[in-house]
Design a protein around this motif. Structure first.
Motif, short mmCIF file in Angstrom:
data_model
loop_
_atom_site.label_atom_id
_atom_site.label_comp_id
_atom_site.label_asym_id
_atom_site.label_seq_id
_atom_site.Cartn_x
_atom_site.Cartn_y
_atom_site.Cartn_z
N LYS A 88 -154.97 -63.95 -32.65
CA LYS A 88 -154.50 -62.56 -32.67
C LYS A 88 -155.12 -61.79 -31.52
N PRO A 89 -154.32 -61.07 -30.74
CA PRO A 89 -154.83 -60.40 -29.54
C PRO A 89 -155.60 -59.13 -29.86
N MET A 90 -156.75 -59.29 -30.48
CA MET A 90 -157.63 -58.15 -30.79
C MET A 90 -158.98 -58.44 -30.17
N LEU A 91 -159.48 -57.52 -29.37
CA LEU A 91 -160.72 -57.75 -28.62
C LEU A 91 -161.97 -57.31 -29.36
N PHE A 92 -161.80 -56.57 -30.47
CA PHE A 92 -162.98 -56.09 -31.17
C PHE A 92 -162.68 -55.87 -32.64
N SER A 93 -163.76 -55.77 -33.40
CA SER A 93 -163.68 -55.44 -34.82
C SER A 93 -164.60 -54.28 -35.09
N ALA A 94 -164.26 -53.47 -36.11
CA ALA A 94 -165.11 -52.33 -36.47
C ALA A 94 -166.09 -52.69 -37.57
N ASP A 95 -165.84 -53.76 -38.30
CA ASP A 95 -166.73 -54.18 -39.39
C ASP A 95 -166.50 -55.66 -39.62
N VAL A 96 -167.56 -56.45 -39.50
CA VAL A 96 -167.38 -57.90 -39.58
C VAL A 96 -168.67 -58.53 -40.11
N THR A 97 -168.53 -59.55 -40.93
CA THR A 97 -169.70 -60.28 -41.41
C THR A 97 -170.20 -61.23 -40.34
N GLU A 98 -171.41 -61.72 -40.52
CA GLU A 98 -171.99 -62.63 -39.54
C GLU A 98 -171.16 -63.90 -39.41
N GLU A 99 -170.74 -64.47 -40.53
CA GLU A 99 -169.97 -65.71 -40.50
C GLU A 99 -168.61 -65.51 -39.83
N ARG A 100 -167.95 -64.39 -40.16
CA ARG A 100 -166.65 -64.13 -39.56
C ARG A 100 -166.79 -63.83 -38.06
N LEU A 101 -167.88 -63.19 -37.68
CA LEU A 101 -168.11 -62.92 -36.26
C LEU A 101 -168.22 -64.22 -35.48
N PHE A 102 -168.91 -65.21 -36.05
CA PHE A 102 -168.98 -66.51 -35.39
C PHE A 102 -167.59 -67.11 -35.24
N GLN A 103 -166.78 -67.03 -36.27
CA GLN A 103 -165.43 -67.59 -36.21
C GLN A 103 -164.60 -66.91 -35.12
N LYS A 104 -164.72 -65.58 -35.04
CA LYS A 104 -163.96 -64.86 -34.02
C LYS A 104 -164.42 -65.24 -32.61
N LEU A 105 -165.72 -65.38 -32.41
CA LEU A 105 -166.21 -65.83 -31.12
C LEU A 105 -165.68 -67.23 -30.80
N HIS A 106 -165.69 -68.11 -31.79
CA HIS A 106 -165.24 -69.49 -31.58
C HIS A 106 -163.75 -69.52 -31.25
N GLU A 107 -162.95 -68.73 -31.95
CA GLU A 107 -161.51 -68.70 -31.73
C GLU A 107 -161.15 -68.15 -30.36
N ARG A 108 -161.98 -67.28 -29.82
CA ARG A 108 -161.63 -66.55 -28.60
C ARG A 108 -162.42 -67.01 -27.39
N GLY A 109 -162.84 -68.24 -27.40
CA GLY A 109 -163.53 -68.77 -26.23
C GLY A 109 -164.91 -68.20 -26.02
N GLY A 110 -165.50 -67.63 -27.05
CA GLY A 110 -166.87 -67.15 -26.94
C GLY A 110 -167.03 -65.70 -26.61
N GLU A 111 -165.95 -64.90 -26.60
CA GLU A 111 -166.11 -63.48 -26.29
C GLU A 111 -165.44 -62.61 -27.35
N PHE A 112 -166.16 -61.57 -27.75
CA PHE A 112 -165.65 -60.64 -28.74
C PHE A 112 -166.53 -59.40 -28.68
N ALA A 113 -166.16 -58.37 -29.45
CA ALA A 113 -166.92 -57.13 -29.47
C ALA A 113 -166.91 -56.54 -30.87
N VAL A 114 -167.94 -55.77 -31.15
CA VAL A 114 -168.02 -54.99 -32.38
C VAL A 114 -168.17 -53.54 -31.96
N LEU A 115 -167.15 -52.74 -32.23
CA LEU A 115 -167.14 -51.33 -31.83
C LEU A 115 -166.83 -50.49 -33.06
N SER A 116 -167.67 -49.51 -33.34
CA SER A 116 -167.45 -48.72 -34.54
C SER A 116 -168.03 -47.33 -34.41
#
Length: 465
Positions: free
Chosen positions: A132-160
């Motif tokens: 899914k073409p989303m570059l950041f999340s506003a609220d994410v658990t540690e486990e889900r954050l790892f999954q998002k990094l893994h799915e997106r080639g190692g890059e993601f953001a948490v902005l809130s």
């Protein structure tokens, strides 16, 4: 960046949209570019920013306007994502059908090796699901954050705009056994490889690796939550607090008056910032060479010398007898963080440089990065010292705002008790608050005025802030 317009429209301190704007720009750059601090020592622009603002301050509007280009990019990608998802489902169904047919036919086949080869070939053709073409999340658990990094080639953001849930996760509020949730933030903002080895479902092992992760974090919170975070001994020991760049904002509550005929947000003034983000995000489109080979920015000879001098200066201040000896964990991260900031400013000045394989960061860009980074370092040191050692920080902050607002020249404890900001302190608390402000140079005790109880003169620089 046109942060002044958001500051004017939202009636917030200029640092608020400036910090969010820098973080958003860093998100857009992600793994497209890296900076070589020294030979063999490179960084992607991953930073952890935290804006500390009092209750009643305007947080969500700032995030809404500064992060709008990232959201617009994601929305524009939705149609292509839906088409890719439809293709993924169709191909997956076709492969499943073909495998089912082979298995049925295989019952009559004598050459099992041929069947294995055909099944393996079909499995090799099985596509990975589109992300899914989303570059950041506003609220994410540690486990889900790892999954998002893994799915997106190692890059993601948490902005809130409301980072309390994120900070609660980091402090381990929802973890068992007293475990904190800072491990992934530590690794991903430092670019360290992250692994996850689990038993997995149905007894099958799950082994995932994220190489050189890039995580940008930017959030806003109230002072009480930051004090709770900064007072957490495990987070100080792990180094998580040392990686945070705080910005403690001056409260404007009570001063945000609207003029007659005041204009709304002027889109034309936001145009340059939005075009910058659009240009950076364009390099994420399929076919860009930057997706395979990051742009490499290096420091010019002059900038490299300034970096060396700053490194040596901070290193000396961390030594025995230095003024940073008690916060060496924070100070030790400063130069590398400033390098990351220099990369963000460098590409914000000229995003078209991503068309090239390399570029050079000049002396002027470094000086700007060093100025901003040094301010953040001072903020981090001051906030950590006070939050970690004295629970009167919130009262001191409100008192300092009151002294500025009322243009006070002198102050004593009874003034705080009778006329100071609410909730008003007791006599003991008032004395401790004034002592705290004096310890940090905001107040100057005047023996000539003091008789039985101390009277302080307000440092003239307080009114210059």
């Amino acid at each position: 960046m046109r942060t002044a317009e958001v500051s004017r429209f939202c009636k917030v301190p200029a640092q608020s949209p400036a910090v969010v704007g820098l973080a958003v720009t860093g998100v857009a750059i992600g793994k497209l570019a890296e900076i070589e601090e020294r030979s063999g020592h490179r960084h992607f622009p991953s930073l952890f920013w935290l804006v500390i603002a009092s209750s009643g301050e305007r947080k969500s509007p700032v995030f809404k306007h500064m992060a709008a280009p990232l959201e617009s990019w994601s929305i524009r990608q939705e149609a292509a994502f839906a088409e890719a998802m439809a293709g993924f489902r169709a191909k997956t169904t076709a492969i499943d059908t073909a495998i089912s047919g082979l298995k049925s036919a295989g019952r009559k086949m004598s050459d099992l090796s041929l069947l294995e080869e055909q099944l393996a070939e079909l499995e090799r053709q099985r596509p990975e699901p589109p992300v899914k073409p989303m570059l950041f999340s506003a609220d994410v658990t540690e486990e889900r954050l790892f999954q998002k990094l893994h799915e997106r080639g190692g890059e993601f953001a948490v902005l809130s705009a409301e980072a309390r849930p994120i900070l609660d996760n980091i402090m381990g509020r929802y973890s068992s056994g007293g475990r904190t949730g800072d491990a992934i933030y530590l690794a991903a903002t430092s670019g360290d490889t992250i692994t996850r080895d689990r038993v997995g479902s149905e007894g099958r092992a799950e082994e995932r690796v994220v190489w050189r992760p890039v995580l940008t974090v930017c959030g806003m919170c109230q002072a009480d939550k930051y004090i709770e975070l900064a007072s957490h001994p495990a987070l100080r020991a792990s180094g998580a607090l040392a990686r945070i760049w705080p910005a403690w904002l001056l409260s404007l509550v009570g001063e945000r008056l609207e003029d007659v005929g005041e204009v709304g947000l002027q889109d034309e003034l936001m145009g340059p910032f939005r075009r910058l983000l659009t240009t950076l995000l364009r390099f994420r489109e399929q076919g860009s060479p930057r997706l395979e080979q990051p742009h490499l920015a290096s420091l010019s000879a002059e900038a490299a010398e300034l970096r060396r001098l700053l490194h040596n200066q901070i290193e000396a201040r961390m030594g025995a007898g230095g003024d940073l000896v008690d916060v060496r964990d924070i100070a030790s991260k400063a130069v590398s963080n400033i390098c990351k900031l220099a990369l963000i400013l460098h590409l914000a000045d000229a995003p078209e440089l991503l068309e090239q394989e390399t570029s050079v960061i000049d002396e002027d860009c470094w000086r700007r990065a060093e100025s901003i980074g040094s301010w953040h370092l001072a903020e981090a040191v001051r906030a950590q010292r006070v939050a970690g050692e004295n629970p009167l920080l919130d009262g001191a902050r409100r008192t300092l705002d009151w002294l500025r607002r009322e243009r006070m020249v002198t102050v004593k404890g009874i003034d705080l008790q009778q006329y100071g900001p609410r909730p008003r302190p007791s006599g003991r608390e008032a004395g401790e608050i004034l002592e705290l402000l004096a310890d940090h140079g905001y107040l100057l005790e005047d023996p000539a005025l003091s008789k039985r109880k101390p009277v302080y003169r307000v440092n003239p620089h307080v009114h210059d802030a």
